[in-house]
Enzyme design. Sequence first.
Site, PDB file in Angstrom:
ATOM      1  N   ASP A 286       0.826  -1.203   0.000  1.00 40.01           N
ATOM      2  CA  ASP A 286       0.000   0.000   0.000  1.00 40.01           C
ATOM      3  C   ASP A 286       0.867   1.263   0.000  1.00 40.01           C
ATOM      4  O   ASP A 286       2.077   1.203   0.263  1.00 40.01           O
ATOM      5  CB  ASP A 286      -0.898  -0.027   1.240  1.00 40.01           C
ATOM      6  CG  ASP A 286      -2.183   0.753   1.077  1.00 40.01           C
ATOM      7  OD1 ASP A 286      -2.326   1.486   0.080  1.00 40.01           O
ATOM      8  OD2 ASP A 286      -3.058   0.623   1.958  1.00 40.01           O
ATOM      9  N   ASP A 346     -10.126   4.661  -1.439  1.00 44.64           N
ATOM     10  CA  ASP A 346     -10.758   3.809  -0.440  1.00 44.64           C
ATOM     11  C   ASP A 346     -12.267   4.029  -0.430  1.00 44.64           C
ATOM     12  O   ASP A 346     -12.757   5.151  -0.622  1.00 44.64           O
ATOM     13  CB  ASP A 346     -10.236   4.138   0.957  1.00 44.64           C
ATOM     14  CG  ASP A 346      -8.875   3.532   1.226  1.00 44.64           C
ATOM     15  OD1 ASP A 346      -8.221   3.031   0.286  1.00 44.64           O
ATOM     16  OD2 ASP A 346      -8.444   3.587   2.394  1.00 44.64           O
TER      17      ASP A 346
END
Length: 436
Positions: A286, A346
Amino acid sequence: MPHPFTPLASVPVDPRRARVHEEGWQSWSPSGTYALGDKPYRPTNDNWATVCYRPGVTVPEGAFQGEGLLALDPGDGSPVRLWAAPDPTRAVPSIRLTVDGATAEVSADGPVDEFTGTDIQSVLGEWAAGLGVRSPRPAPTVWCSWYEYFTDVTEDDIHENLRAMETLDLPVDVVQIDDGYQKALGDWLTLSGRFRSRAGIADAIRARGRRAGIWTAPFLVDPAGDLAAEHPDWLVEDLDGGFLHAGRNWGHDLCVLDTTHPEAAEYLASVFRTLVAEGYDYFKADFLYAGALDGVRHSAADALTAYRSGIELIRGAIGEDAYLLGCGAPVLPSVGLFDAMRVSPDTAPHRRPEAGDYSQPGQDAAEFTGAARQWQHGRLWVNDPDCLMARPAVETRERWAAHVENTGGLMASSDRLLSLDQWGVETTRRLLGGEV
């Protein structure tokens, strides 16, 4: 210094019907198709401009701009036109479009190729297919700790949900531990106080017939952590000799690991080799944008070369059989490196992103960019639309579940499974591939 923009084309358009597709820089950067009168999504503060958009690149008011890709449907029945980076793994030009009456003016700050097609999604898909990337492997189904527990996840939380998967008969292949198990960014092998044994929890997952997965942000370093204190020479510098600033998150500034430094590279490889030895074979990497930031590195490699070599280092450490998911990654420079890729910001238990910034967590933002990048699925990697959240407390959970299902991409659940009602259990089971 930025390169000047060179004119590419003047295209007649129908101002009412024409559409423009902007491709954002990284996973979280807004990407989508706009009418000529629309105002494209732009960063609403300087920190998000660094963390979620293309750092150092600004777009003039009233202009559309794609990073490496920009498509135009003139709206008058003539073919869709696509301008694209010739080799996006090496250089990603910015491609800009402005409108003057009934004419679109297209320019770029580097070389581009031009293609035509019948509609925006198909011409993008044809371009992607022409890159010759190996067809991606099918994605496993996943349960992820993030959207229920965030950084407060504990080892006991993992055990509870492992038991619940059996109780609820959920077809989960991978149990992925997200952010919160580690002491600090960069100190990946030092546990937080909420976990007792990383190898032990991997053993428990595997003993129940599932695979163990784990999250890292491999290029980020907490400046207050042990790695930064013990090895400051492993960090990327800015032009003034200080540490390169990779934005701010988790309440503190972020530094960048210099994977062109031999000792830093060996450290990072050893982290992943250790995780593999402990039983992990699914890796979510990430905040990868940090590895492609411009800065002063040990070697003279340009930022994109350093980024790709850093991902290749990780792949070499985990082996070809392990599954690698990228997130927060510069999209076009990542071609050919990942099994799956997050293709949107997200999601969140709520719809609207903070400050209306479509790089920030929210179902609206995730749906907008995720749908616009559907052309990547199966051609560049398996698309990750982000996790299903099916618990009753999630706003518009039915609409979000429909979006995840319609992508056909990576399917991951991220609820405390015992909090699911009947609809939540049935929906989770269906999306993960089981029978209702």
